[in-house]
Design a protein around this motif. Sequence first.
Motif, PDB file in Angstrom:
ATOM      1  N   PRO A   3       1.627   7.598  16.309  1.00  7.33           N
ATOM      2  CA  PRO A   3       2.737   8.216  15.565  1.00  7.33           C
ATOM      3  C   PRO A   3       2.876   7.707  14.137  1.00  7.33           C
ATOM      4  CG  PRO A   3       3.560   6.692  17.250  1.00  7.33           C
ATOM      5  CD  PRO A   3       2.098   6.862  17.499  1.00  7.33           C
ATOM      6  N   ARG A   4       2.521   6.460  13.876  1.00  6.98           N
ATOM      7  CA  ARG A   4       2.632   5.936  12.505  1.00  6.98           C
ATOM      8  C   ARG A   4       1.714   6.698  11.554  1.00  6.98           C
ATOM      9  NH1 ARG A   4       4.558   0.799  11.456  1.00  6.98           N
ATOM     10  NH2 ARG A   4       2.812   0.348  10.072  1.00  6.98           N
ATOM     11  N   LEU A   5       0.512   7.022  12.022  1.00  3.34           N
ATOM     12  CA  LEU A   5      -0.405   7.780  11.183  1.00  3.34           C
ATOM     13  C   LEU A   5       0.120   9.184  10.927  1.00  3.34           C
ATOM     14  CD1 LEU A   5      -3.847   6.703  12.660  1.00  3.34           C
ATOM     15  CD2 LEU A   5      -2.901   6.084  10.452  1.00  3.34           C
ATOM     16  N   ALA A   6       0.692   9.804  11.951  1.00  7.94           N
ATOM     17  CA  ALA A   6       1.251  11.147  11.773  1.00  7.94           C
ATOM     18  C   ALA A   6       2.366  11.137  10.723  1.00  7.94           C
ATOM     19  CB  ALA A   6       1.777  11.676  13.107  1.00  7.94           C
ATOM     20  N   THR A   7       3.191  10.092  10.733  1.00  7.11           N
ATOM     21  CA  THR A   7       4.268   9.973   9.733  1.00  7.11           C
ATOM     22  C   THR A   7       3.695   9.818   8.338  1.00  7.11           C
ATOM     23  OG1 THR A   7       5.739   8.957  11.358  1.00  7.11           O
ATOM     24  CG2 THR A   7       6.265   8.614   9.034  1.00  7.11           C
ATOM     25  N   LEU A   8       2.654   9.002   8.190  1.00  5.69           N
ATOM     26  CA  LEU A   8       2.042   8.806   6.876  1.00  5.69           C
ATOM     27  C   LEU A   8       1.399  10.085   6.365  1.00  5.69           C
ATOM     28  CD1 LEU A   8       0.462   5.283   7.411  1.00  5.69           C
ATOM     29  CD2 LEU A   8       2.195   5.869   5.710  1.00  5.69           C
ATOM     30  N   VAL A   9       0.722  10.824   7.239  1.00  6.91           N
ATOM     31  CA  VAL A   9       0.124  12.097   6.836  1.00  6.91           C
ATOM     32  C   VAL A   9       1.202  13.071   6.371  1.00  6.91           C
ATOM     33  CG1 VAL A   9      -1.128  14.118   7.658  1.00  6.91           C
ATOM     34  CG2 VAL A   9      -1.924  11.845   8.259  1.00  6.91           C
ATOM     35  N   GLN A  10       2.329  13.080   7.070  1.00  7.26           N
ATOM     36  CA  GLN A  10       3.441  13.944   6.675  1.00  7.26           C
ATOM     37  C   GLN A  10       3.928  13.581   5.271  1.00  7.26           C
ATOM     38  OE1 GLN A  10       4.964  16.525   8.584  1.00  7.26           O
ATOM     39  NE2 GLN A  10       5.937  16.956   6.618  1.00  7.26           N
ATOM     40  N   LEU A  11       4.031  12.287   4.990  1.00  5.51           N
ATOM     41  CA  LEU A  11       4.470  11.847   3.666  1.00  5.51           C
ATOM     42  C   LEU A  11       3.470  12.243   2.585  1.00  5.51           C
ATOM     43  CD1 LEU A  11       5.809   8.275   4.528  1.00  5.51           C
ATOM     44  CD2 LEU A  11       7.164  10.253   3.811  1.00  5.51           C
ATOM     45  N   VAL A  12       2.165  12.107   2.892  1.00  3.62           N
ATOM     46  CA  VAL A  12       1.142  12.529   1.929  1.00  3.62           C
ATOM     47  C   VAL A  12       1.258  14.023   1.651  1.00  3.62           C
ATOM     48  CG1 VAL A  12      -1.346  12.843   1.594  1.00  3.62           C
ATOM     49  CG2 VAL A  12      -0.473  10.680   2.476  1.00  3.62           C
ATOM     50  N   GLY A  13       1.437  14.809   2.705  1.00  4.93           N
ATOM     51  CA  GLY A  13       1.573  16.250   2.527  1.00  4.93           C
ATOM     52  C   GLY A  13       2.794  16.629   1.712  1.00  4.93           C
ATOM     53  N   ASP A  14       3.919  15.988   2.006  1.00  5.75           N
ATOM     54  CA  ASP A  14       5.149  16.283   1.263  1.00  5.75           C
ATOM     55  C   ASP A  14       4.988  15.935  -0.213  1.00  5.75           C
ATOM     56  OD1 ASP A  14       6.276  17.059   3.632  1.00  5.75           O
ATOM     57  OD2 ASP A  14       7.440  15.224   3.933  1.00  5.75           O
ATOM     58  N   GLU A  15       4.390  14.790  -0.490  1.00  6.57           N
ATOM     59  CA  GLU A  15       4.237  14.358  -1.878  1.00  6.57           C
ATOM     60  C   GLU A  15       3.234  15.230  -2.625  1.00  6.57           C
ATOM     61  OE1 GLU A  15       5.439  12.265  -5.072  1.00  6.57           O
ATOM     62  OE2 GLU A  15       6.222  11.984  -3.036  1.00  6.57           O
TER      63      GLU A  15
ATOM     64  N   ARG B 242       3.891  11.254  -9.330  1.00  8.04           N
ATOM     65  CA  ARG B 242       3.329  11.822  -8.109  1.00  8.04           C
ATOM     66  C   ARG B 242       1.963  11.225  -7.777  1.00  8.04           C
ATOM     67  NH1 ARG B 242      -0.262  16.094  -7.784  1.00  8.04           N
ATOM     68  NH2 ARG B 242      -0.321  17.260  -5.821  1.00  8.04           N
ATOM     69  N   GLU B 243       1.070  11.128  -8.761  1.00  8.74           N
ATOM     70  CA  GLU B 243      -0.274  10.632  -8.494  1.00  8.74           C
ATOM     71  C   GLU B 243      -0.265   9.169  -8.056  1.00  8.74           C
ATOM     72  OE1 GLU B 243      -2.911  12.491  -8.249  1.00  8.74           O
ATOM     73  OE2 GLU B 243      -1.630  14.205  -8.725  1.00  8.74           O
ATOM     74  N   MET B 244       0.609   8.378  -8.663  1.00 11.95           N
ATOM     75  CA  MET B 244       0.693   6.966  -8.273  1.00 11.95           C
ATOM     76  C   MET B 244       1.181   6.833  -6.839  1.00 11.95           C
ATOM     77  SD  MET B 244       2.859   3.856 -10.015  1.00 11.95           S
ATOM     78  CE  MET B 244       1.852   3.902 -11.509  1.00 11.95           C
ATOM     79  N   VAL B 245       2.197   7.614  -6.486  1.00 13.95           N
ATOM     80  CA  VAL B 245       2.729   7.566  -5.120  1.00 13.95           C
ATOM     81  C   VAL B 245       1.667   8.005  -4.118  1.00 13.95           C
ATOM     82  CG1 VAL B 245       4.438   8.556  -3.550  1.00 13.95           C
ATOM     83  CG2 VAL B 245       5.124   7.856  -5.847  1.00 13.95           C
ATOM     84  N   LEU B 246       0.935   9.080  -4.453  1.00 12.59           N
ATOM     85  CA  LEU B 246      -0.117   9.549  -3.554  1.00 12.59           C
ATOM     86  C   LEU B 246      -1.200   8.493  -3.356  1.00 12.59           C
ATOM     87  CD1 LEU B 246      -0.636  13.298  -4.503  1.00 12.59           C
ATOM     88  CD2 LEU B 246      -0.067  12.403  -2.251  1.00 12.59           C
TER      89      LEU B 246
END
Length: 313
Positions: free
Chosen positions: A146-158, A166-170
């Motif tokens: 589940p931790r990976l799924a949450t991180l992928v969601q954050l990458v997608g949202d950003e 934006r680029e630094m956060v990504l």
Amino acid sequence: MSDFTDPLTEVVTLLQPAARYTKYVQAAGGWRVRRSRPELAFYCAVLEGTCRILHDDGREILLEAGDFVLAPALHGFALASRQHYDGPDLDENHPPPRLPDGQYRLGEPDGPPEVRLVVGHCVFDSPDSALLLSLLPDLLTVRAHPRLATLVQLVGDESRAQRPAREMVLSRLLEVLLIEALRSSQDPDAGAHAAPGLLRGLADARLAMALRSLHAHPAAPWSMASLAREAALSRSSFFERFRREVGVAPMQYLLSWRMALAKRLLLREQASLVEVAQQVGYSSASTFSVAFSRHAGLPPSLFARHQRALPTA
């Protein structure tokens, strides 16, 4: 001599991952997408349904909801539907159609989706990415994390947002995503498996002591005997165990790591050749220059000028 350091974090940080895109994909029926660009690391999180990873050598891996796949540098594979499919491949030159909501559709164009995925690419901006990637598995599958799924969601949202920095956060999110996926290979509950490389070495308690010491003090006068002492093994046992688990001989790993660090230091204009040599374990600039030229194919000064002249991605 051992200080705590995290070799895995160092490798991922040196790789300098940068985002290229993240896509939300839905699919139904039969489909197959070929991945043919090894310079782009591929990752995929299965949100719903099942699909397969198909290797060109005939192997296949079934992926289910909650699974995460990371392919830092895998050649010759496809992501495909679970059901048999004889149609044409989609690839980077023939992408799937994009829906009005921004998602992409694979397989049958109509009807409810049978599979939902988050897929993405990133590149590695390190001048020594080939070396660093050789320390990592070419394919890593983590089951229901589940931790990976949450991180992928954050990458997608950003990636879809147009917020400041934006680029630094990504870039930071991708670093965390890669580290989380890679260290999951050492979690027995994650159902992951790593090929020979740094991860296998760190999973071995004896070898991990030597690896952490080496990374904490790369300029130390390491020898086979001193590294074996860090691992509390005989020299012969240490050599065979290291080569089996990490995939290269200990002193070759040390040389490769020193050269990777040297490349990063050379790109910092304030670092002199003497300082770089000292920080990676060489007694003089001349001995370092000879070793670097043999390893990189050109002298340190030319390497730095060449890298600075390259266009940025």
